[in-house]
Scaffold this motif. Structure first.
Motif, short mmCIF file in Angstrom:
data_model
loop_
_atom_site.label_atom_id
_atom_site.label_comp_id
_atom_site.label_asym_id
_atom_site.label_seq_id
_atom_site.Cartn_x
_atom_site.Cartn_y
_atom_site.Cartn_z
N VAL A 161 49.14 34.23 49.99
CA VAL A 161 47.91 33.57 50.42
C VAL A 161 46.88 34.63 50.78
CG1 VAL A 161 46.86 32.04 52.14
CG2 VAL A 161 49.17 31.56 51.29
N VAL A 162 45.65 34.48 50.26
CA VAL A 162 44.58 35.44 50.51
C VAL A 162 43.32 34.69 50.93
CG1 VAL A 162 43.16 37.29 49.54
CG2 VAL A 162 45.55 37.05 48.82
N LEU A 163 42.76 35.05 52.09
CA LEU A 163 41.53 34.47 52.62
C LEU A 163 40.46 35.55 52.68
CD1 LEU A 163 43.90 32.65 53.80
CD2 LEU A 163 42.32 32.03 55.60
N LEU A 164 39.33 35.31 52.05
CA LEU A 164 38.25 36.29 52.00
C LEU A 164 36.95 35.64 52.45
CD1 LEU A 164 39.08 37.79 48.47
CD2 LEU A 164 39.86 38.63 50.69
N ASP A 165 36.35 36.19 53.51
CA ASP A 165 35.10 35.66 54.06
C ASP A 165 33.95 36.58 53.68
OD1 ASP A 165 33.30 34.13 55.45
OD2 ASP A 165 33.96 34.73 57.44
N GLU A 166 33.07 36.11 52.80
CA GLU A 166 31.93 36.89 52.29
C GLU A 166 32.37 38.28 51.81
OE1 GLU A 166 29.09 35.62 51.78
OE2 GLU A 166 29.10 33.81 53.02
N PRO A 167 33.33 38.33 50.88
CA PRO A 167 33.90 39.63 50.49
C PRO A 167 32.97 40.51 49.67
CG PRO A 167 34.76 37.90 49.09
CD PRO A 167 33.96 37.21 50.15
N THR A 168 31.88 39.96 49.11
CA THR A 168 30.99 40.77 48.28
C THR A 168 29.91 41.48 49.09
OG1 THR A 168 29.61 38.81 47.86
CG2 THR A 168 31.32 39.33 46.24
N ASN A 169 29.85 41.24 50.41
CA ASN A 169 28.83 41.91 51.23
C ASN A 169 28.92 43.42 51.07
OD1 ASN A 169 27.78 39.59 52.28
ND2 ASN A 169 28.73 39.76 54.29
N GLY A 170 27.80 44.03 50.68
CA GLY A 170 27.74 45.48 50.57
C GLY A 170 28.33 46.06 49.31
N LEU A 171 28.95 45.26 48.47
CA LEU A 171 29.56 45.80 47.26
C LEU A 171 28.51 46.06 46.19
CD1 LEU A 171 32.82 43.66 46.74
CD2 LEU A 171 32.60 45.93 47.76
N ASP A 172 28.70 47.16 45.45
CA ASP A 172 27.83 47.43 44.31
C ASP A 172 28.29 46.57 43.13
OD1 ASP A 172 30.17 48.64 43.43
OD2 ASP A 172 29.45 50.68 43.71
N PRO A 173 27.52 46.55 42.03
CA PRO A 173 27.91 45.70 40.89
C PRO A 173 29.33 45.96 40.38
CG PRO A 173 25.65 46.40 40.63
CD PRO A 173 26.19 47.14 41.83
N GLU A 174 29.73 47.23 40.37
CA GLU A 174 31.09 47.54 39.92
C GLU A 174 32.12 46.92 40.85
OE1 GLU A 174 33.98 51.43 39.12
OE2 GLU A 174 31.95 51.69 39.90
N GLY A 175 31.87 46.99 42.16
CA GLY A 175 32.79 46.41 43.13
C GLY A 175 32.86 44.89 43.02
N LEU B 57 39.97 40.70 40.27
CA LEU B 57 41.14 40.71 41.14
C LEU B 57 41.49 39.31 41.63
CD1 LEU B 57 43.27 42.18 42.87
CD2 LEU B 57 41.51 42.45 44.62
N THR B 58 40.49 38.57 42.10
CA THR B 58 40.78 37.23 42.61
C THR B 58 41.27 36.31 41.50
OG1 THR B 58 38.40 36.71 42.42
CG2 THR B 58 39.20 37.36 44.57
N ARG B 59 40.73 36.51 40.30
CA ARG B 59 41.21 35.71 39.17
C ARG B 59 42.67 36.02 38.89
NH1 ARG B 59 39.97 31.36 38.11
NH2 ARG B 59 42.19 31.11 38.30
N ARG B 60 43.02 37.31 38.93
CA ARG B 60 44.41 37.69 38.67
C ARG B 60 45.35 37.14 39.73
NH1 ARG B 60 47.42 41.74 40.63
NH2 ARG B 60 45.68 42.99 41.39
N LEU B 61 44.94 37.22 41.00
CA LEU B 61 45.78 36.72 42.08
C LEU B 61 46.08 35.23 41.89
CD1 LEU B 61 44.12 38.50 45.13
CD2 LEU B 61 46.31 39.06 44.08
N ALA B 62 45.06 34.47 41.54
CA ALA B 62 45.27 33.03 41.32
C ALA B 62 46.17 32.78 40.11
CB ALA B 62 43.93 32.33 41.14
N ASP B 63 45.95 33.55 39.05
CA ASP B 63 46.77 33.38 37.85
C ASP B 63 48.23 33.72 38.11
OD1 ASP B 63 44.54 32.59 36.47
OD2 ASP B 63 44.22 34.51 35.46
N GLU B 64 48.49 34.54 39.13
CA GLU B 64 49.87 34.86 39.52
C GLU B 64 50.49 33.77 40.38
OE1 GLU B 64 49.30 39.74 39.57
OE2 GLU B 64 49.39 38.61 41.45
N GLY B 65 49.72 32.73 40.69
CA GLY B 65 50.25 31.61 41.47
C GLY B 65 49.94 31.67 42.95
N ARG B 66 49.07 32.60 43.36
CA ARG B 66 48.74 32.72 44.77
C ARG B 66 47.64 31.74 45.17
NH1 ARG B 66 50.52 38.67 45.89
NH2 ARG B 66 50.92 39.37 43.75
N THR B 67 47.53 31.55 46.47
CA THR B 67 46.49 30.69 47.03
C THR B 67 45.33 31.58 47.45
OG1 THR B 67 48.15 29.14 47.82
CG2 THR B 67 45.97 29.02 48.84
N VAL B 68 44.16 31.39 46.85
CA VAL B 68 43.00 32.24 47.11
C VAL B 68 41.84 31.38 47.60
CG1 VAL B 68 41.40 33.95 46.15
CG2 VAL B 68 43.76 33.81 45.27
#
Length: 245
Positions: free
Chosen positions: A150-164, A171-182
């Motif tokens: 299980v992964v909880l992310l609150d406003e995770p893109t704050n401060g990230l550059d386009p690459e980030g 990453l979040t797409r991969r986590l969900a595809d692995e069966g995790r709760t995102v």
């Protein structure tokens, strides 16, 4: 497969009702976008799930258990709520290594995540020298340290550059595809539209929508249009997020 089950969740801060009888299940195997105006109750919900706030009534369970009863919680739930949580005098590696040692996680996992989040070259730098984007990357590494379902992310893109941002999206797409709760809370509609399979929308602490992304946007030109059509009546009367007694 681990879900987040919220039932009848109410949270009051004095006269303010931050959550109002909220019932929703965040399912595994998909990215759930968590939306709502400022003060709608998103951060409060995450804090209650993580045992940081006590509900006035109702329950929030992870895999059928309260967070506080989970053994080695970092192995069950990873969360990024505050990019400034790391001690500023520690190096990035020392911060992650301390977390790893307290949860019996091998040091090799620390080095792998520093590499994966783009922080390997800054591993020996003190956190106080980091930009906001680098702190976000470190917080993401900490959230993933225990390889949690299980992964909880609150406003995770704050401060990230386009690459980030692109890295986080993949990453979040991969986590969900692995069966995790995102579960991702964000104000960036474009990013949520790109990555989310499902949406949960709050307003004034109440559930406004719980639907697949395509169904939510079916009668609108964009996610942004659908969101504003639903939430505009609630935006001017939102309870302040993060208010404490």
């Amino acid at each position: 497969m681990t879900s987040i089950d919220i039932r009848g969740l109410t949270k009051r801060y004095g006269p303010v009702r931050a959550l109002d009888d909220l019932t929703v299940t965040i399912e595994p195997g998909r990215v759930t976008g968590f939306l709502g105006p400022n003060g709608a109750g998103k951060t409060t919900t995450m804090r209650v799930v993580l045992g940081l706030d006590r509900p006035t009534s109702g329950t929030a369970l992870v895999g059928g258990r309260p967070y506080a009863t989970l053994p080695d919680p970092l192995r069950h739930v990873g969360a990024l709520l505050d990019a400034s949580a790391a001690h500023p005098a520690r190096t990035a590696r020392d911060h992650l290594l301390t977390l790893a040692l307290t949860h019996r996680i091998p040091a090799a996992r620390v080095d792998r995540l520093l590499e994966e989040t783009g922080l390997a070259s800054a591993a020996r730098r003190r956190v106080r020298t980091f930009s906001l984007g680098m702190r976000q990357r470190l917080g993401l590494a900490a959230a993933l340290l225990g390889d949690p379902p299980v992964v909880l992310l609150d406003e995770p893109t704050n401060g990230l550059d386009p690459e980030g941002i692109v890295h986080l999206r993949n990453l979040t797409r991969r986590l969900a595809d692995e069966g995790r709760t995102v579960l991702i809370s964000s104000h960036l509609m474009g990013e949520i539209a790109r990555v989310a399979d499902h949406l949960v929308v709050l307003g004034q602490g109440r559930l406004l929508a719980d639907a697949p992304l395509d169904r939510f946007t079916a009668s609108h030109a964009s996610l942004e249009d659908a969101y504003f059509a639903l939430t505009t009546p609630f935006a001017d009367h939102a309870a302040p997020e993060g208010r404490r007694p």
